[in-house]
Design an enzyme around this catalytic site. Structure first.
Site, short mmCIF file in Angstrom:
data_model
loop_
_atom_site.label_atom_id
_atom_site.label_comp_id
_atom_site.label_asym_id
_atom_site.label_seq_id
_atom_site.Cartn_x
_atom_site.Cartn_y
_atom_site.Cartn_z
CB CYS A 80 -0.98 0.00 1.16
SG CYS A 80 -0.20 0.10 2.81
CG HIS A 119 -4.43 0.24 4.17
ND1 HIS A 119 -3.73 -0.30 3.11
CD2 HIS A 119 -5.54 0.82 3.63
CE1 HIS A 119 -4.38 -0.06 1.99
NE2 HIS A 119 -5.47 0.63 2.28
CG ASP A 134 -6.61 2.13 -0.69
OD1 ASP A 134 -5.46 1.97 -1.14
OD2 ASP A 134 -7.10 1.41 0.21
#
Length: 280
Positions: A80, A119, A134
């Site tokens: 991520c 995250h 995202d």
């Protein structure tokens, strides 16, 4: 275009062009919702989620030069922090207003278990609206920005999602098989590169880290989601029955990583040895 930020390194004009070529974007480059949505859809199709570096004990570097080299030039993917730091730099270069955030994972956790905010997500402000962005979640990553302030179901090119706000903490949920499954929670406090570097080091180095102990990859196409965990290869059609395959050898794992996820594998012998040690 305004790519100035005191917190994150800017991407160069050539870097932006290389990124757009990598994901296959041919539209207008502008601070518009249509541009943002198109980039968000194409990114996870072209750049896979993968953790080969942590799995092999190789460093994960988050500076802009390393991100460009790995995800663009070398044809790799990442997790991520790598995805969303690169995507955030691209959006800032185009002229979007971007804030970097951190989320606490809820996905498939037992009740009462609390995870750190490990995250990374982005918030993009555009025309008096704010969007959750995202491209680095992995298996069920978003394929469209979600509107903050809308607690109703929001359709995407893949599954429906929902964002619920409780006292400034947003919970993202995905609808799977008719049920809502929580994915993560986040607030709007801005996180900076040093924050992500600390969290990333933990995920990359701690002996109990999921990324250290299991090989993982994910990619989203127009019609399906692909996922790999060790020797388990899963195909989730957008409309259809999930197919799971148990891979029999390290060579089959490498073939799937290259052919289905589009990853140019570094250190092939080391990866085969690690798989033999941990999986086969």
């Amino acid at each position: 275009m305004n790519d100035t930020s005191p917190f994150f390194s800017p991407i160069s004009p050539d870097g932006l062009a290389s990124y757009l070529d990598r994901i296959g974007y041919e539209g207008d480059v502008a601070t518009s919702l249509s541009c943002l949505e198109a980039l968000h859809l194409l990114h996870p199709q072209a750049i896979p989620f993968e953790n080969i570096n942590p799995y092999l004990g190789l460093p994960v570097r988050l500076d802009q030069g390393s991100l460009m080299k790995k995800l663009i030039t070398q044809g790799r993917g990442g997790y991520c922090f790598e995805h969303n730091l690169l995507f955030g730099a691209v959006l800032r270069k185009i002229g979007f207003k971007v804030r970097s955030l951190a989320a606490r994972v809820l996905w498939q956790l037992p009740a009462g278990k609390i995870m750190p905010r490990d995250h990374m997500v982005l918030m993009v402000s555009l025309h008096a609206e704010r969007y959750l962005v995202d491209v680095g979640w992995g298996g069920n990553t978003l394929t469209k920005p979600l509107l903050l302030g809308n607690d109703q179901m929001q359709a995407t090119p893949h599954e429906p999602f929902k964002l619920q706000n409780c006292d400034g903490i947003y919970t993202l949920s995905i609808q799977l098989n008719g049920e809502w499954e929580p994915m993560h929670q986040f607030g709007l406090e801005e996180y900076l590169l040093p924050d992500y570097e600390v969290i990333s080091w933990y995920l990359n180095q701690h002996p109990d880290s999921l990324f250290v102990n299991h090989l993982m990859a994910a990619r989203t196409t127009k019609s399906e989601r692909l996922a790999l965990k060790d020797d388990q290869f899963t195909i989730h059609p957008t409309n259809g029955v999930t197919e799971k395959k148990r891979l029999g050898t390290p060579g089959e794992v490498l073939d799937v990583l290259q052919d289905r996820f589009g990853i140019r594998i570094p250190e092939k012998k080391a990866l085969i040895d690690r798989l033999r040690q941990r999986v086969f």
